[in-house]
Design an enzyme around this catalytic site. Structure first.
Site, PDB file in Angstrom:
ATOM      1  N   THR A  13       3.245   3.245  -6.354  1.00 41.33           N
ATOM      2  CA  THR A  13       3.122   3.383  -5.489  1.00 41.33           C
ATOM      3  C   THR A  13       2.504   5.259  -5.307  1.00 41.33           C
ATOM      4  O   THR A  13       1.982   5.665  -6.035  1.00 41.33           O
ATOM      5  CB  THR A  13       4.719   4.154  -5.338  1.00 41.33           C
ATOM      6  OG1 THR A  13       4.910   4.164  -3.538  1.00 41.33           O
ATOM      7  CG2 THR A  13       5.354   4.850  -5.546  1.00 41.33           C
TER       8      THR A  13
ATOM      9  N   VAL B 255       0.942  -1.056   0.003  1.00 44.16           N
ATOM     10  CA  VAL B 255      -0.038  -0.360   0.289  1.00 44.16           C
ATOM     11  C   VAL B 255       0.980   1.327   0.212  1.00 44.16           C
ATOM     12  O   VAL B 255       2.030   1.400   0.620  1.00 44.16           O
ATOM     13  CB  VAL B 255      -1.013  -0.132   1.266  1.00 44.16           C
ATOM     14  CG1 VAL B 255      -2.427   1.147   1.239  1.00 44.16           C
ATOM     15  CG2 VAL B 255      -1.980  -1.171   1.029  1.00 44.16           C
ATOM     16  N   CYS B 256       0.287   1.990  -1.291  1.00 42.93           N
ATOM     17  CA  CYS B 256       1.075   3.160  -0.979  1.00 42.93           C
ATOM     18  C   CYS B 256       2.875   3.030  -0.911  1.00 42.93           C
ATOM     19  O   CYS B 256       3.287   2.218  -2.210  1.00 42.93           O
ATOM     20  CB  CYS B 256       0.645   3.842   0.663  1.00 42.93           C
ATOM     21  SG  CYS B 256       1.733   5.824   0.290  1.00 42.93           S
ATOM     22  N   THR B 257       3.371   3.891  -0.410  1.00 41.34           N
ATOM     23  CA  THR B 257       4.854   3.469  -0.201  1.00 41.34           C
ATOM     24  C   THR B 257       5.535   2.124   0.396  1.00 41.34           C
ATOM     25  O   THR B 257       7.048   2.305   0.793  1.00 41.34           O
ATOM     26  CB  THR B 257       5.488   4.711   0.843  1.00 41.34           C
ATOM     27  OG1 THR B 257       5.361   5.048   1.802  1.00 41.34           O
ATOM     28  CG2 THR B 257       5.237   5.905   0.163  1.00 41.34           C
ATOM     29  N   GLY B 258       4.889   1.508   1.202  1.00 38.11           N
ATOM     30  CA  GLY B 258       5.255  -0.210   0.975  1.00 38.11           C
ATOM     31  C   GLY B 258       6.325  -0.377   0.229  1.00 38.11           C
ATOM     32  O   GLY B 258       6.550  -1.693  -0.357  1.00 38.11           O
TER      33      GLY B 258
END
Length: 339
Positions: free
Chosen positions: A147, A127-130
């Site tokens: 991202t 998720v996102c910057t993961g």
């Protein structure tokens, strides 16, 4: 309560495929994670459990040490299990994003655990910057991924083997899924539920969460209505105001330069400097804004809207919408009116 009971009754009449199969889901966190990245996934899957004939997701929140972590908002989040204690066979492994993603990606112990669990997980997601953490684990090499739009260039520079696409809400490349920023986690979770149980279960979960039924994955992360700030330069602002007020007019660079009283070359330089795009692209986006507004706020036919907003035909408008939003105008009108 009556509405909730009716929702449950309607959903459990026809259990989804695989309703009796338990899917083990582990959501990975670390100091500096974004709480919404975790909650959007876990709450969606939990509601899918409650709306089914039997629960199908076993959900755990894990950290490297098994201890709690501090979210980037300052709240503390307790963990249920340490990553080294998680058995190797999972259905879904989800790595959260947050301001602490860079430090997490630089931790070899965390990366080692992600690599271990990913080898035997049916589905691996970020998720996102993961996505930075999946990238550090080598799981995105040779793949298309997304991202948070703000960090996309950074990810692309650091990991050139990844085909980073900053636009979509989420991307599926084989068993690897990546999503855009923060609330895109909700769309990602709804996509999981649809893939596991079908569109009807996903629809009921979206209704239960009082949210927009899963946006198409290739829809832009940033709405065109909020991404551009009003230019400060007087000439550019006057030109943009004219474009916005007259989307069906002659908006060629030659005509706009004449209206502004400058050369085409000078206007192009000013528009690029203050909007980040050449005049023709600025005009196209303004026309799309006008068309999108008309689609949602009026009942006018697509052909009429196309003509009024400067598109040659309904087909030209359809192609422009597919390019920008990833969906045709009729779909855009339907989903935004439902929302």
């Amino acid at each position: 309560m009556a509405a909730s009971e009716n929702l449950l009754e309607q959903t459990t009449r026809t259990p989804s495929p695989g309703a009796g199969h338990r899917r083990r889901v582990v959501v990975v966190g670390y100091d500096g994670l974004e709480l919404l990245d975790v909650a959007s996934v876990t709450s969606s899957l939990d509601l899918a459990n409650r709306l089914g004939a039997t629960p199908t997701y076993d959900i755990q929140f894990a950290t490297l040490s098994g201890q709690g972590v501090r979210c980037d908002s300052g709240l503390d989040l307790h963990a249920q299990v340490a990553l080294p204690d998680v058995p190797g066979t999972l259905h879904t492994l989800v790595v959260s994003g947050g301001l602490g993603h860079a430090a997490a990606a630089a931790d070899p112990r965390l990366i080692s655990q992600i690599q271990r669990l990913a080898r035997t997980s049916s589905r691996v997601a970020s998720v996102c910057t993961g996505a930075t953490i999946l990238a550090a684990a080598g799981l995105l090499n040779g793949r298309r991924a997304t991202t948070h739009w703000h960090h996309a260039d950074e990810l692309a520079r650091a990991y050139p083997a990844i085909r980073v696409d900053p636009a979509p809400i989420y991307v599926q490349d084989g068993r690897i899924w990546t999503s855009g920023g923060v609330t895109a986690a909700l769309d990602l979770a709804l996509a999981f539920i649809e893939a596991d149980h079908g569109a009807e279960r996903a629809r009921w979960v979206a209704m239960g969460l009082v949210t927009y039924l899963q946006r198409p994955g290739n829809q832009a992360q940033m709405s065109m209505f909020i991404r551009a700030r009003r230019p400060e330069h007087d000439i550019v602002r006057r030109v943009l105001d004219h474009v916005t007020a007259h989307p069906d007019a002659d908006l060629s660079t030659t005509r706009l330069a004449a209206i502004a009283g400058v050369s085409e070359r000078h206007l192009t330089r000013l528009v690029v400097e203050h909007t980040g795009q050449p005049p023709a692209r600025m005009v196209r986006h303004a026309r799309l804004q006008a068309a999108a507004t008309a689609l949602v706020t009026t009942d006018r036919p697509i052909s009429s809207i196309a003509k009024a907003t400067g598109f040659r035909s309904a087909e030209t408008l359809r192609q422009a919408f597919n390019t920008w939003f990833g969906i045709p105008p009729t779909h855009y009108r339907n989903v935004h009116r439902r929302r």
